[in-house]
Write a protein that holds these residues in place. Structure first.
Motif, PDB file in Angstrom:
ATOM      1  N   ALA A 146       0.832  -1.200   0.000  1.00 61.63           N
ATOM      2  CA  ALA A 146       0.000   0.000   0.000  1.00 61.63           C
ATOM      3  C   ALA A 146       0.870   1.254   0.000  1.00 61.63           C
ATOM      4  O   ALA A 146       0.581   2.237  -0.701  1.00 61.63           O
ATOM      5  CB  ALA A 146      -0.927  -0.007   1.209  1.00 61.63           C
ATOM      6  N   TYR A 147       1.950   1.235   0.772  1.00 56.61           N
ATOM      7  CA  TYR A 147       2.882   2.363   0.762  1.00 56.61           C
ATOM      8  C   TYR A 147       3.539   2.533  -0.602  1.00 56.61           C
ATOM      9  O   TYR A 147       3.701   3.658  -1.100  1.00 56.61           O
ATOM     10  CB  TYR A 147       3.955   2.191   1.840  1.00 56.61           C
ATOM     11  N   VAL A 148       3.927   1.427  -1.206  1.00 50.12           N
ATOM     12  CA  VAL A 148       4.538   1.489  -2.538  1.00 50.12           C
ATOM     13  C   VAL A 148       3.561   2.094  -3.544  1.00 50.12           C
ATOM     14  O   VAL A 148       3.926   2.953  -4.364  1.00 50.12           O
ATOM     15  CB  VAL A 148       4.998   0.084  -2.982  1.00 50.12           C
ATOM     16  N   ALA A 149       2.305   1.649  -3.484  1.00 52.49           N
ATOM     17  CA  ALA A 149       1.287   2.164  -4.407  1.00 52.49           C
ATOM     18  C   ALA A 149       0.992   3.635  -4.138  1.00 52.49           C
ATOM     19  O   ALA A 149       0.804   4.429  -5.077  1.00 52.49           O
ATOM     20  CB  ALA A 149       0.012   1.331  -4.285  1.00 52.49           C
ATOM     21  N   LEU A 150       0.950   4.021  -2.861  1.00 51.22           N
ATOM     22  CA  LEU A 150       0.718   5.427  -2.517  1.00 51.22           C
ATOM     23  C   LEU A 150       1.860   6.289  -3.043  1.00 51.22           C
ATOM     24  O   LEU A 150       1.621   7.356  -3.637  1.00 51.22           O
ATOM     25  CB  LEU A 150       0.594   5.569  -0.997  1.00 51.22           C
ATOM     26  N   HIS A 151       3.082   5.847  -2.836  1.00 53.94           N
ATOM     27  CA  HIS A 151       4.242   6.586  -3.331  1.00 53.94           C
ATOM     28  C   HIS A 151       4.199   6.700  -4.851  1.00 53.94           C
ATOM     29  O   HIS A 151       4.467   7.781  -5.416  1.00 53.94           O
ATOM     30  CB  HIS A 151       5.525   5.884  -2.886  1.00 53.94           C
ATOM     31  N   ALA A 152       3.862   5.611  -5.530  1.00 55.23           N
ATOM     32  CA  ALA A 152       3.793   5.630  -6.997  1.00 55.23           C
ATOM     33  C   ALA A 152       2.732   6.614  -7.484  1.00 55.23           C
ATOM     34  O   ALA A 152       2.939   7.340  -8.462  1.00 55.23           O
ATOM     35  CB  ALA A 152       3.499   4.227  -7.519  1.00 55.23           C
ATOM     36  N   GLY A 153       1.588   6.647  -6.784  1.00 58.36           N
ATOM     37  CA  GLY A 153       0.538   7.588  -7.160  1.00 58.36           C
ATOM     38  C   GLY A 153       0.958   9.031  -6.978  1.00 58.36           C
ATOM     39  O   GLY A 153       0.676   9.887  -7.835  1.00 58.36           O
ATOM     40  N   LEU A 154       1.660   9.316  -5.887  1.00 56.41           N
ATOM     41  CA  LEU A 154       2.161  10.667  -5.658  1.00 56.41           C
ATOM     42  C   LEU A 154       3.181  11.066  -6.719  1.00 56.41           C
ATOM     43  O   LEU A 154       3.175  12.202  -7.208  1.00 56.41           O
ATOM     44  CB  LEU A 154       2.793  10.761  -4.265  1.00 56.41           C
ATOM     45  N   GLU A 155       4.046  10.134  -7.092  1.00 54.04           N
ATOM     46  CA  GLU A 155       5.037  10.408  -8.122  1.00 54.04           C
ATOM     47  C   GLU A 155       4.378  10.671  -9.475  1.00 54.04           C
ATOM     48  O   GLU A 155       4.777  11.574 -10.214  1.00 54.04           O
ATOM     49  CB  GLU A 155       6.001   9.218  -8.242  1.00 54.04           C
ATOM     50  N   GLN A 156       3.373   9.874  -9.779  1.00 53.00           N
ATOM     51  CA  GLN A 156       2.677  10.048 -11.049  1.00 53.00           C
ATOM     52  C   GLN A 156       2.017  11.416 -11.131  1.00 53.00           C
ATOM     53  O   GLN A 156       2.095  12.104 -12.159  1.00 53.00           O
ATOM     54  CB  GLN A 156       1.635   8.944 -11.223  1.00 53.00           C
ATOM     55  N   ARG A 157       1.391  11.825 -10.027  1.00 50.81           N
ATOM     56  CA  ARG A 157       0.739  13.132 -10.000  1.00 50.81           C
ATOM     57  C   ARG A 157       1.767  14.248 -10.091  1.00 50.81           C
ATOM     58  O   ARG A 157       1.554  15.248 -10.798  1.00 50.81           O
ATOM     59  CB  ARG A 157      -0.080  13.278  -8.714  1.00 50.81           C
ATOM     60  N   ARG A 158       2.890  14.086  -9.411  1.00 56.81           N
ATOM     61  CA  ARG A 158       3.935  15.119  -9.438  1.00 56.81           C
ATOM     62  C   ARG A 158       4.487  15.284 -10.847  1.00 56.81           C
ATOM     63  O   ARG A 158       4.655  16.407 -11.342  1.00 56.81           O
ATOM     64  CB  ARG A 158       5.060  14.747  -8.469  1.00 56.81           C
TER      65      ARG A 158
END
Length: 265
Positions: free
Chosen positions: A245-257
């Motif tokens: 879940a942390y990995v997916a959250l981080h990936a989502g934040l990176e994608q948005r950034r």
């Protein structure tokens, strides 16, 4: 990029979220610094172990230097300590921060953190800032010094009501001191997917148009083991559901950034 994890309330997972997202960032190959502004030093001990409280110099020494006129002032990087995890460094806390707060406020040192992170920023891809509970000198300093803010949220009615005041406080900091401050989103923590109350409360936030991030972080005893062993989940249990879940959250934040950067390019 600088990212602060902030909430007025204690016990909502600020340190855990900051450390685990930072560890995921570092494991993905980024150079990462974690700044521990909380005098309790939970982040410091999480990433450095029990000996973290014995390190010198610390963030308290940096602020002490800013209050005086040392003949040989230390450079910002001298306050930073490496961890046993590749590419992950810490600017550690110290209990003395609590005693310094009044002096720092009186001397209007509210911009010193932004200044030092500006100097350190060229050495890191990401800087994560953990904050103490409440809106005080250190949390204001963090909000002034950061690019964006993550808000941990535990699923109860009191937290939901407090969220609106918190968003107003962030907006005030943005208007007065940091025009670029962005609320990246609300991180739902300790989520129980089969319980009706958390589902209802989170859905109410979504219905109001608030930026609730996916995925929600599930409740797990693995967090306690992670704390005890001073080892972020990506290193302790990389395949665990909470780690993922942390990995997916981080990936989502990176994608948005990255998407935002492309829009500005």
């Amino acid at each position: 990029m600088r990212r602060v994890v902030f909430n007025h309330k204690g016990g909502v997972g600020k340190s855990t979220i900051a450390c685990n997202l930072a560890a995921v960032s570092a494991a993905a190959g980024h150079r990462v610094l974690v700044v521990d502004l909380d005098p309790q030093g939970n982040t410091t001990q999480y990433l450095l172990g029990k000996n973290g409280r014995e390190l010198q110099p610390t963030l308290a020494d940096f602020y002490e230097q800013s209050l005086g006129f040392p003949l040989r002032p230390k450079k910002p990087e001298e306050f930073v300590h490496g961890t046993r995890f590749d590419r992950l460094d810490v600017l550690p806390s110290h209990p003395m921060l609590a005693e310094q707060m009044g002096k720092l406020e009186a001397r209007y040192k509210i911009f010193k953190l932004r200044e030092v992170l500006g100097e350190l920023g060229t050495q890191y891809d990401f800087i994560y800032i953990d904050t103490p509970p409440g809106l005080n000198f250190f949390t204001r300093s963090a909000l002034i010094a950061t690019d964006c803010c993550l808000i941990p949220f535990d699923c109860d009615e009191f937290s939901r009501r407090a969220l609106y005041t918190l968003l107003q406080d962030i907006a005030e900091i943005r208007d007065d001191h940091n025009a670029g401050l962005l609320v990246e989103g609300i991180v739902v923590n300790q989520f129980l997917p089969h319980a009706r109350l958390p589902q209802r409360i989170v859905q109410a936030l979504i219905d109001e148009g608030l930026p609730v991030l996916q995925p929600y972080l599930p409740s797990s005893v693995a967090v306690r083991e992670s704390h005890e062993r001073a080892m972020p989940l990506i290193h302790l249990a990389p395949k665990h559901k909470l780690t993922q879940a942390y990995v997916a959250l981080h990936a989502g934040l990176e994608q948005r950034r990255q998407s935002e950067e492309r829009k500005l390019a």
